[in-house]
Design a protein around this motif. Structure first.
Motif, short mmCIF file in Angstrom:
data_model
loop_
_atom_site.label_atom_id
_atom_site.label_comp_id
_atom_site.label_asym_id
_atom_site.label_seq_id
_atom_site.Cartn_x
_atom_site.Cartn_y
_atom_site.Cartn_z
N ARG A 88 0.83 -1.20 0.00
CA ARG A 88 0.00 0.00 0.00
C ARG A 88 0.87 1.26 0.00
N ALA A 89 1.94 1.26 0.82
CA ALA A 89 2.83 2.41 0.87
C ALA A 89 3.51 2.66 -0.47
N PHE A 90 4.00 1.59 -1.11
CA PHE A 90 4.68 1.74 -2.39
C PHE A 90 3.71 2.18 -3.48
N ALA A 91 2.47 1.73 -3.40
CA ALA A 91 1.49 2.10 -4.41
C ALA A 91 1.21 3.60 -4.42
N GLY A 92 1.34 4.24 -3.26
CA GLY A 92 1.10 5.67 -3.17
C GLY A 92 2.36 6.52 -3.22
N THR A 93 3.50 5.89 -3.47
CA THR A 93 4.78 6.58 -3.45
C THR A 93 5.09 7.21 -4.80
N ILE A 94 5.74 8.38 -4.76
CA ILE A 94 6.19 9.08 -5.95
C ILE A 94 7.66 9.45 -5.76
N CYS A 95 8.45 9.32 -6.81
CA CYS A 95 9.87 9.70 -6.78
C CYS A 95 10.13 10.75 -7.85
N LEU A 96 10.80 11.84 -7.47
CA LEU A 96 11.38 12.77 -8.42
C LEU A 96 12.85 12.42 -8.56
N SER A 97 13.24 11.90 -9.71
CA SER A 97 14.64 11.60 -10.00
C SER A 97 15.27 12.87 -10.55
N SER A 98 16.14 13.50 -9.75
CA SER A 98 16.69 14.81 -10.11
C SER A 98 18.14 14.66 -10.58
N ASP A 99 18.38 15.01 -11.81
CA ASP A 99 19.71 14.94 -12.40
C ASP A 99 19.83 16.08 -13.40
N THR A 100 21.05 16.45 -13.73
CA THR A 100 21.21 17.54 -14.68
C THR A 100 20.81 17.12 -16.08
N GLY A 101 20.43 18.10 -16.88
CA GLY A 101 20.08 17.89 -18.29
C GLY A 101 20.77 18.92 -19.14
N HIS A 102 20.48 18.92 -20.42
CA HIS A 102 21.20 19.76 -21.38
C HIS A 102 20.47 21.07 -21.64
N ALA A 103 21.12 22.18 -21.30
CA ALA A 103 20.65 23.48 -21.77
C ALA A 103 20.97 23.61 -23.25
N VAL A 104 20.17 24.40 -23.97
CA VAL A 104 20.45 24.61 -25.38
C VAL A 104 21.82 25.29 -25.51
N HIS A 105 22.65 24.75 -26.41
CA HIS A 105 24.01 25.25 -26.58
C HIS A 105 24.03 26.27 -27.71
N PRO A 106 24.50 27.49 -27.47
CA PRO A 106 24.42 28.53 -28.52
C PRO A 106 25.25 28.21 -29.76
N ASN A 107 26.29 27.37 -29.61
CA ASN A 107 27.15 27.04 -30.75
C ASN A 107 26.75 25.75 -31.44
N TYR A 108 25.81 25.02 -30.83
CA TYR A 108 25.40 23.73 -31.40
C TYR A 108 23.89 23.54 -31.28
N ALA A 109 23.13 24.59 -31.58
CA ALA A 109 21.68 24.53 -31.38
C ALA A 109 21.04 23.42 -32.22
N GLU A 110 21.67 23.04 -33.32
CA GLU A 110 21.11 22.00 -34.19
C GLU A 110 21.13 20.62 -33.53
N ARG A 111 21.88 20.46 -32.45
CA ARG A 111 21.92 19.17 -31.75
C ARG A 111 20.71 18.98 -30.84
N HIS A 112 19.93 20.01 -30.66
CA HIS A 112 18.78 19.98 -29.76
C HIS A 112 17.49 19.82 -30.56
N ASP A 113 16.44 19.38 -29.88
CA ASP A 113 15.12 19.33 -30.53
C ASP A 113 14.69 20.76 -30.86
N PRO A 114 14.18 21.00 -32.06
CA PRO A 114 13.88 22.38 -32.47
C PRO A 114 12.90 23.11 -31.58
N SER A 115 11.97 22.38 -30.94
CA SER A 115 10.95 23.06 -30.14
C SER A 115 11.16 22.90 -28.63
#
Length: 430
Positions: free
Chosen positions: A301-328
């Motif tokens: 019951r406890a696990f069924a109501g549990t939520i986890c936020l997995s927090s890790d760094t991600g990629h900011a858009v790179h000004p010199n390589y913007a084409e490597r990112h999703d356009p939107s």
């Protein structure tokens, strides 16, 4: 309705202190434990029986920490709200036979840990830190935080094509740092560390050592709106999680149990007794349920109501390589934490998880962004899918957008650390 922010630029100042004091996962969890103890948490031993009382507790194992707060009125089936993060970063780690050298240079033999950007370790002043295991069965943290090692790059005069054809580094031949002149002498490095720590000669039986850049974190830019520093992937999240958990413990009535799970070995797959794919988190959560008189049914019951936020760094858009990112999808520095999405389960987020994260950010008054990979680029992963699959709990992948991920020195917006901490606190307070 949003609530008043609990963390501001002072949180980012404190992150800089935490990064400097945490050159290895072992130092990171020791510093996190010290902060939790000051907030009233107490350490438990895994080999002792656990009581059913309320309050804050934590366990340490190697480079991992699990901490939780049991509020008044918690039952055996009270669900958990978990912040997941990891303590390790890509770097160079000392081999079992460390003393080597060539051509009159004394060197330290290192192995490449994780997916590090090799060139970022060149021509930096490097220290040495980690854990020494002694013959008496105890461990000792060591941190030589001064210029000790250097990986020298080949001069351009001897590699005329380096700027046109690119730098090509062989992990075995080109990444061994120098630390002196003369012939290699077996046992020299460990004898040096014994002397540094005031230990008797021959008292060290094992070691887990790694190099680190001694350059401290610093604000960057005309208006100091950027932060440059080491190991932000992922000590930025560990630091924010510690701050959020300590604050949640003073929040008053909670209808769930807030948890911080800071794992080791994420950068090489999480498959260890201190990694997210190991049994540590599940064991701690189960023992917490059983210590309050719970049964298997209560755990389910406890696990069924549990939520986890997995927090890790991600990629900011790179000004010199913007084409490597999703356009939107172009996450920006100081735009607030990011929600990380991948339909192939490289991230664990789904629509329901998006709603959980959005609600937390709204309560905290924090802006947020979305990250998804360009379809033509492979997507990294985190502890999120591992946590969801291993424990059967809803998991949402989030983080802070940075540049230079896996470099010896990374870059983020200077507001984003405290924006993340405020969102995490709102999530834990629910």
């Amino acid at each position: 309705m949003s609530s008043p922010a609990r963390f501001d630029r002072g949180h980012t100042d404190d992150l800089m202190t935490f990064l400097t004091a945490s050159p290895s996962p072992y130092h990171a969890v020791a510093n996190a434990a010290e902060r939790l103890e000051k907030a009233g948490f107490r350490q438990l031993s895994e080999s002792d029986a656990w009581d059913s009382g309320t309050g804050g507790r934590f366990v340490l194992r190697g480079g991992a920490l699990i901490a939780w707060y049991v509020p008044e009125g918690a039952t055996a089936h009270t669900p958990f709200r978990i912040i997941g993060a990891h303590t390790d970063s890509p770097n160079l780690r000392v081999k079992p036979v460390p003393d080597t050298g060539s051509q009159g240079w004394r060197q330290v033999a290192v192995e490449i840990y994780g997916g590090t950007l090799l060139n970022t370790w060149l021509d930096r002043d490097l220290g040495l830190a980690g854990r020494l295991s002694l013959r008496d069965g105890t461990d000792r943290l060591v941190n030589v935080d001064r210029p000790l090692l250097r990986v020298p790059q080949l001069a351009v005069h001897l590699d005329r094509s380096v700027n046109s054809d690119g730098l090509k580094l062989d992990k075995q031949r080109h990444m061994q740092p120098i630390w002196g002149l003369g012939d290699a002498r077996e046992g020299d490095l460990i004898a040096f560390l014994e002397e540094e720590e005031g230990l008797p000669q021959g008292s060290v039986a094992g070691w887990d050592l790694m190099v680190h850049s001694i350059e401290p974190p610093a604000y960057l830019g005309r208006d100091r709106e950027l932060l440059a520093g080491p190991r932000m992937d992922n000590l930025l999240s560990v630091h924010a999680g510690v701050a959020a958990l300590a604050a949640a413990a003073t929040a008053g009535k909670l209808d769930h149990i807030p948890v911080l799970a800071a794992f080791d070995h994420e950068e090489n797959g999480s498959q260890s007794d201190t990694g997210a794919d190991g049994p540590l988190l599940g064991n701690v959560l189960e023992r917490s349920v059983f210590s309050r008189g719970g049964s298997y049914e209560d755990k389910a019951r406890a696990f069924a109501g549990t939520i986890c936020l997995s927090s890790d760094t991600g990629h900011a858009v790179h000004p010199n390589y913007a084409e490597r990112h999703d356009p939107s999808h172009h996450p920006r520095a100081n735009g607030g934490p990011i929600l990380k999405v991948n339909v192939n389960q490289r991230y664990a987020t789904d629509g329901s998880g998006r709603a959980v994260f959005a609600a937390a950010c709204e309560r905290a008054g924090v802006p947020w962004q979305t990250f998804v990979s360009n379809n033509s680029m492979p997507c990294g992963t985190t502890i999120g899918p591992i946590t969801a699959a291993r424990h059967g709990i809803q998991t949402v992948d989030i983080g802070v957008a940075i540049l230079s991920m896996h470099s010896a020195r990374e870059l983020c917006g200077s507001d984003d650390p405290f924006l993340l901490a405020n969102a995490l606190l709102a999530f834990l307070e629910g």
